[in-house]
Design a protein around this motif. Structure first.
Motif, PDB file in Angstrom:
ATOM      1  N   GLY A 133       0.864  -1.187   0.000  1.00 13.68           N
ATOM      2  CA  GLY A 133       0.000   0.000   0.000  1.00 13.68           C
ATOM      3  C   GLY A 133       0.898   1.233   0.000  1.00 13.68           C
ATOM      4  O   GLY A 133       1.788   1.359  -0.832  1.00 13.68           O
ATOM      5  N   ARG A 134       0.715   2.088   0.961  1.00 15.23           N
ATOM      6  CA  ARG A 134       1.542   3.302   1.049  1.00 15.23           C
ATOM      7  C   ARG A 134       2.547   3.236   2.188  1.00 15.23           C
ATOM      8  O   ARG A 134       3.221   4.216   2.475  1.00 15.23           O
ATOM      9  CB  ARG A 134       0.649   4.533   1.203  1.00 15.23           C
ATOM     10  CG  ARG A 134      -0.221   4.788   0.004  1.00 15.23           C
ATOM     11  CD  ARG A 134      -1.054   6.036   0.203  1.00 15.23           C
ATOM     12  NE  ARG A 134      -1.991   6.225  -0.876  1.00 15.23           N
ATOM     13  CZ  ARG A 134      -1.780   7.037  -1.900  1.00 15.23           C
ATOM     14  NH1 ARG A 134      -0.679   7.717  -1.980  1.00 15.23           N
ATOM     15  NH2 ARG A 134      -2.696   7.159  -2.840  1.00 15.23           N
ATOM     16  N   ARG A 135       2.650   2.084   2.842  1.00  9.34           N
ATOM     17  CA  ARG A 135       3.507   1.969   4.028  1.00  9.34           C
ATOM     18  C   ARG A 135       4.710   1.069   3.770  1.00  9.34           C
ATOM     19  O   ARG A 135       4.581  -0.010   3.188  1.00  9.34           O
ATOM     20  CB  ARG A 135       2.690   1.400   5.182  1.00  9.34           C
ATOM     21  CG  ARG A 135       3.456   1.356   6.466  1.00  9.34           C
ATOM     22  CD  ARG A 135       2.537   1.177   7.670  1.00  9.34           C
ATOM     23  NE  ARG A 135       3.363   1.068   8.848  1.00  9.34           N
ATOM     24  CZ  ARG A 135       3.423   0.009   9.625  1.00  9.34           C
ATOM     25  NH1 ARG A 135       2.654  -1.021   9.387  1.00  9.34           N
ATOM     26  NH2 ARG A 135       4.217  -0.012  10.667  1.00  9.34           N
ATOM     27  N   TRP A 136       5.867   1.523   4.224  1.00  5.83           N
ATOM     28  CA  TRP A 136       7.107   0.737   4.117  1.00  5.83           C
ATOM     29  C   TRP A 136       7.295  -0.111   5.366  1.00  5.83           C
ATOM     30  O   TRP A 136       7.042   0.355   6.482  1.00  5.83           O
ATOM     31  CB  TRP A 136       8.308   1.658   3.947  1.00  5.83           C
ATOM     32  CG  TRP A 136       8.414   2.225   2.572  1.00  5.83           C
ATOM     33  CD1 TRP A 136       7.989   3.452   2.157  1.00  5.83           C
ATOM     34  CD2 TRP A 136       8.974   1.577   1.428  1.00  5.83           C
ATOM     35  NE1 TRP A 136       8.253   3.602   0.813  1.00  5.83           N
ATOM     36  CE2 TRP A 136       8.857   2.476   0.341  1.00  5.83           C
ATOM     37  CE3 TRP A 136       9.564   0.328   1.209  1.00  5.83           C
ATOM     38  CZ2 TRP A 136       9.308   2.155  -0.936  1.00  5.83           C
ATOM     39  CZ3 TRP A 136      10.007   0.028  -0.065  1.00  5.83           C
ATOM     40  CH2 TRP A 136       9.883   0.925  -1.116  1.00  5.83           C
ATOM     41  N   HIS A 137       7.757  -1.350   5.170  1.00  3.72           N
ATOM     42  CA  HIS A 137       8.034  -2.285   6.261  1.00  3.72           C
ATOM     43  C   HIS A 137       9.456  -2.816   6.088  1.00  3.72           C
ATOM     44  O   HIS A 137       9.835  -3.234   4.993  1.00  3.72           O
ATOM     45  CB  HIS A 137       7.071  -3.486   6.216  1.00  3.72           C
ATOM     46  CG  HIS A 137       5.632  -3.092   6.256  1.00  3.72           C
ATOM     47  ND1 HIS A 137       4.935  -2.978   7.423  1.00  3.72           N
ATOM     48  CD2 HIS A 137       4.768  -2.783   5.248  1.00  3.72           C
ATOM     49  CE1 HIS A 137       3.692  -2.626   7.156  1.00  3.72           C
ATOM     50  NE2 HIS A 137       3.570  -2.492   5.836  1.00  3.72           N
ATOM     51  N   ARG A 138      10.213  -2.848   7.150  1.00  2.00           N
ATOM     52  CA  ARG A 138      11.554  -3.461   7.123  1.00  2.00           C
ATOM     53  C   ARG A 138      11.399  -4.951   7.391  1.00  2.00           C
ATOM     54  O   ARG A 138      10.479  -5.382   8.083  1.00  2.00           O
ATOM     55  CB  ARG A 138      12.452  -2.837   8.189  1.00  2.00           C
ATOM     56  CG  ARG A 138      12.753  -1.392   7.920  1.00  2.00           C
ATOM     57  CD  ARG A 138      13.803  -0.844   8.886  1.00  2.00           C
ATOM     58  NE  ARG A 138      14.034   0.555   8.624  1.00  2.00           N
ATOM     59  CZ  ARG A 138      14.777   1.032   7.640  1.00  2.00           C
ATOM     60  NH1 ARG A 138      15.378   0.206   6.821  1.00  2.00           N
ATOM     61  NH2 ARG A 138      14.935   2.337   7.465  1.00  2.00           N
TER      62      ARG A 138
END
Length: 128
Positions: A81-86
């Motif tokens: 979506g619009r969110r970054w995850h490490r």
């Protein structure tokens, strides 16, 4: 035939499809660290989040540049979506990639199955 398909598909993706789809706000992106340059490399792809993991299938396995980057440094980021995850990516050569594709979004899975010549399952364990 598979080498010709690999070259044609990767050239199209590198020069046409990827630059365009990277701009789409809803497109899932995998960010790896370039194994030679050390620079961030963003690859549009399909997959699915399941709990604290993100699953995908590489259509060309260890021939894919992003897979080679993962082999050098498994720390990645995934934009869902619009969110970054490490997270940390794991190559799973013992997983059945065709069966895995049946659990992932249909459109991307159909393209991966049709064009791919060395399918490889990848799981990204997300930190957040």
């Amino acid at each position: 035939m598979s080498d010709r398909r690999f070259r044609a598909t990767t050239a199209f993706q590198r020069h046409v499809a990827n630059p365009l789809t990277r701009l789409l706000p809803f497109q899932t992106l995998l960010e790896t660290t370039g194994r030679v340059s050390g620079e961030p490399r963003r690859t549009p792809l399909g997959g699915r989040r399941v709990g604290d993991s993100f699953w995908l299938v590489s259509e060309f396995g260890t021939k894919s540049q992003y897979v080679r980057n993962i082999q050098a440094d498994p720390r990645v980021r995934v934009r869902i979506g619009r969110r970054w995850h490490r997270g940390t990516a794991h190559l799973l050569p013992d997983d059945d990639p065709v069966a895995r594709l049946r659990t992932l979004p249909r459109g991307n899975s159909a393209a991966v199955k049709a064009l791919g010549t060395g399918l490889l399952t990848i799981r990204v364990d997300l930190d957040d």
